[in-house]
Design a protein around this motif. Structure first.
Motif, PDB file in Angstrom:
ATOM      1  N   SER A  57      40.610  38.608  43.977  1.00 37.71           N
ATOM      2  CA  SER A  57      41.470  38.921  42.864  1.00 37.71           C
ATOM      3  C   SER A  57      42.878  37.843  43.727  1.00 37.71           C
ATOM      4  O   SER A  57      42.875  37.821  44.754  1.00 37.71           O
ATOM      5  N   THR A  86      37.494  38.820  28.237  1.00 32.67           N
ATOM      6  CA  THR A  86      38.478  39.162  29.281  1.00 32.67           C
ATOM      7  C   THR A  86      37.902  40.336  30.148  1.00 32.67           C
ATOM      8  O   THR A  86      36.618  41.025  29.723  1.00 32.67           O
ATOM      9  N   CYS A  87      38.242  40.615  31.296  1.00 32.60           N
ATOM     10  CA  CYS A  87      37.802  41.845  32.167  1.00 32.60           C
ATOM     11  C   CYS A  87      39.275  42.136  32.957  1.00 32.60           C
ATOM     12  O   CYS A  87      40.323  41.373  33.061  1.00 32.60           O
ATOM     13  N   GLN A  88      39.346  43.344  33.486  1.00 34.35           N
ATOM     14  CA  GLN A  88      40.259  43.822  34.515  1.00 34.35           C
ATOM     15  C   GLN A  88      40.258  43.462  35.943  1.00 34.35           C
ATOM     16  O   GLN A  88      41.108  43.428  36.500  1.00 34.35           O
ATOM     17  N   GLN A  89      38.834  43.455  36.290  1.00 34.07           N
ATOM     18  CA  GLN A  89      38.598  42.938  37.848  1.00 34.07           C
ATOM     19  C   GLN A  89      37.382  42.266  37.985  1.00 34.07           C
ATOM     20  O   GLN A  89      36.505  42.523  37.194  1.00 34.07           O
ATOM     21  N   GLU A 119      47.642  41.806  34.371  1.00 28.43           N
ATOM     22  CA  GLU A 119      47.375  42.514  33.510  1.00 28.43           C
ATOM     23  C   GLU A 119      45.996  42.851  33.303  1.00 28.43           C
ATOM     24  O   GLU A 119      45.268  43.674  33.161  1.00 28.43           O
ATOM     25  N   TYR A 120      45.386  41.398  33.261  1.00 31.76           N
ATOM     26  CA  TYR A 120      43.989  41.222  33.216  1.00 31.76           C
ATOM     27  C   TYR A 120      43.591  39.852  33.415  1.00 31.76           C
ATOM     28  O   TYR A 120      44.232  38.912  33.786  1.00 31.76           O
ATOM     29  N   TYR A 121      42.346  39.610  33.535  1.00 33.18           N
ATOM     30  CA  TYR A 121      41.714  38.244  33.796  1.00 33.18           C
ATOM     31  C   TYR A 121      40.988  37.786  32.253  1.00 33.18           C
ATOM     32  O   TYR A 121      40.548  38.341  31.712  1.00 33.18           O
ATOM     33  N   THR A 173      48.928  41.348  41.165  1.00 38.71           N
ATOM     34  CA  THR A 173      47.988  41.821  40.321  1.00 38.71           C
ATOM     35  C   THR A 173      48.270  41.537  38.947  1.00 38.71           C
ATOM     36  O   THR A 173      49.494  41.918  38.429  1.00 38.71           O
TER      37      THR A 173
END
Length: 206
Positions: free
Chosen positions: A127, A150-153, A133-135, A131
């Motif tokens: 990561s 899209t994804c969060q992590q 909002e999203y990737y 940090t």
């Protein structure tokens, strides 16, 4: 002024930056030396130098095209070596940096997903320091349309890909800025990896 004394100023002020697919290195001039040597390597492979280049005493900057293991998101380290008038050599300590800074995903890689190797690939990365909002994860095929999810992590499994097709994946961090706007940072690319052919077939025609 001795080489050992001037080396300390080099350690304190050597800088690197990046823009427009090039990376730049700058260091202060040191009087009375033979030459400088710029050393750059990827942290994941310290036995291979990405840059190992000598410069005369009047050259204190260098720009290098980003390519291969020297690209956005890669964690590298660099050092300046000074060769003095009597061939004495002094090294600055290795300094670690991530190309792109603290808002880019680091060291992404991709591998075939064993549960569905014909249509999906697993993408992993470290990561970004800040940090988001999203990737976003972009699947870039050797031919055809780019697909974005899209994804969060991390990790992320990219489904619905074409079989028997090489893909490069580009991972970007998306941030909510102070003024309320959404900004997608420059992306970090993986090496190419190919999905498997369809079972029972040697190749797939599109």
């Amino acid at each position: 002024m001795s080489v050992s004394l001037t080396l300390r100023s080099v350690i304190q002020t050597i800088e690197n930056s990046w823009s427009h697919e090039t990376i730049s290195f700058n260091w202060p001039k040191t009087v009375g030396i033979k030459h400088y040597t710029l050393l750059v390597r990827n942290v994941a492979n310290k036995n291979h130098m990405l840059i190992n280049k000598n410069f005369p005493d009047n050259i204190t900057q260098y720009r290098h095209k980003m390519e291969g293991s020297l690209r956005y998101g890669q964690t590298c380290e660099f050092s300046i070596m000074i060769t003095g008038p009597n061939n004495e050599i002094k090294h600055s300590p290795w300094q670690i940096f991530t190309i792109g800074g603290d808002r880019v995903p680091r060291n992404p890689s991709a591998s075939v997903n064993s549960e569905c190797p014909e249509r999906s690939i697993k993408v992993v990365w470290v990561s970004s320091v800040k940090t988001p909002e999203y990737y976003t994860v972009k699947a870039i095929p050797s031919r055809g349309k780019i697909v974005t999810q899209t994804c969060q992590q991390p990790p992320f499994i990219f489904h619905g890909l074409k079989s028997n097709t090489p893909y490069v994946f580009k991972v970007s961090a998306v941030f909510l800025e102070d003024d309320g706007t959404i900004k997608e940072e420059v992306g970090s690319k993986t090496d190419a990896v190919s999905t498997y052919p369809k079972r029972g077939a040697m190749s797939e025609h599109f």
